[in-house]
Design a protein around this motif. Structure first.
Motif, PDB file in Angstrom:
ATOM      1  N   MET A  20       3.821  11.259   8.681  1.00  0.00           N
ATOM      2  CA  MET A  20       4.156  10.646   9.731  1.00  0.00           C
ATOM      3  C   MET A  20       2.480  10.378  10.529  1.00  0.00           C
ATOM      4  O   MET A  20       1.557  10.337   9.600  1.00  0.00           O
ATOM      5  CB  MET A  20       3.618  12.058  10.751  1.00  0.00           C
ATOM      6  CG  MET A  20       3.401  11.206  12.523  1.00  0.00           C
ATOM      7  SD  MET A  20       3.696  12.927  13.218  1.00  0.00           S
ATOM      8  CE  MET A  20       5.794  12.829  13.289  1.00  0.00           C
ATOM      9  N   THR A  23      -1.790   6.336  15.577  1.00  0.00           N
ATOM     10  CA  THR A  23      -2.849   5.667  15.948  1.00  0.00           C
ATOM     11  C   THR A  23      -3.670   6.168  17.851  1.00  0.00           C
ATOM     12  O   THR A  23      -2.191   5.964  18.403  1.00  0.00           O
ATOM     13  CB  THR A  23      -1.736   4.486  16.289  1.00  0.00           C
ATOM     14  OG1 THR A  23      -1.387   4.093  14.112  1.00  0.00           O
ATOM     15  CG2 THR A  23      -3.553   3.171  15.838  1.00  0.00           C
ATOM     16  N   TRP A  30      -7.142   5.602  13.757  1.00  0.00           N
ATOM     17  CA  TRP A  30      -5.397   5.568  12.660  1.00  0.00           C
ATOM     18  C   TRP A  30      -5.578   6.707  11.477  1.00  0.00           C
ATOM     19  O   TRP A  30      -6.415   6.612  10.887  1.00  0.00           O
ATOM     20  CB  TRP A  30      -4.918   4.630  11.399  1.00  0.00           C
ATOM     21  CG  TRP A  30      -3.724   4.182  11.085  1.00  0.00           C
ATOM     22  CD1 TRP A  30      -2.867   4.180  11.355  1.00  0.00           C
ATOM     23  CD2 TRP A  30      -3.528   4.281   9.623  1.00  0.00           C
ATOM     24  NE1 TRP A  30      -1.193   4.408  10.747  1.00  0.00           N
ATOM     25  CE2 TRP A  30      -1.187   4.426   8.959  1.00  0.00           C
ATOM     26  CE3 TRP A  30      -4.682   4.788   8.338  1.00  0.00           C
ATOM     27  CZ2 TRP A  30      -1.266   4.839   8.111  1.00  0.00           C
ATOM     28  CZ3 TRP A  30      -3.772   5.205   7.311  1.00  0.00           C
ATOM     29  CH2 TRP A  30      -1.977   4.620   6.957  1.00  0.00           C
ATOM     30  N   SER A  62       3.883   7.500  14.450  1.00  0.00           N
ATOM     31  CA  SER A  62       4.740   6.886  14.174  1.00  0.00           C
ATOM     32  C   SER A  62       5.300   7.379  12.473  1.00  0.00           C
ATOM     33  O   SER A  62       4.630   7.494  11.694  1.00  0.00           O
ATOM     34  CB  SER A  62       4.531   5.527  13.674  1.00  0.00           C
ATOM     35  OG  SER A  62       3.977   5.485  13.172  1.00  0.00           O
ATOM     36  N   GLY A  64       7.300   6.709   9.029  1.00  0.00           N
ATOM     37  CA  GLY A  64       7.061   5.338   7.841  1.00  0.00           C
ATOM     38  C   GLY A  64       7.194   6.247   6.270  1.00  0.00           C
ATOM     39  O   GLY A  64       7.142   7.487   6.160  1.00  0.00           O
TER      40      GLY A  64
END
Length: 75
Positions: A20, A23, A30, A62, A64
């Motif tokens: 995770m 931002t 970030w 977010s 990824g």
């Protein structure tokens, strides 16, 4: 075809090959969340609030893949 359950806690991220990143909406700072930290391991992902370490504004999380985050960190 079997589907895997979505990660519910931070401990579920590593086995799923995810990590995770958060931002900041205000300053663009970030950061990647350390999912191996003992304090976070059993914490639920959903419903958490994230704040920027630099300015205190709201952070947007977010998910990824781990290799994507490694490439971004190299830049």
């Amino acid at each position: 075809m079997t589907q895997t359950a979505p990660p519910r806690t931070f401990a579920d991220l590593e086995p799923a090959g995810l990590e995770m990143a958060v931002t900041c909406q205000k300053c663009g700072h970030w950061a990647v969340i350390d999912d191996k930290a003992p304090k976070l391991r059993n914490q639920r992902i959903a419903g958490r609030r994230y704040r920027c370490a630099q300015c205190g504004a709201i952070g947007l999380p977010s998910l990824g893949t781990r290799r994507l985050a490694k490439r971004l960190a190299e830049r």
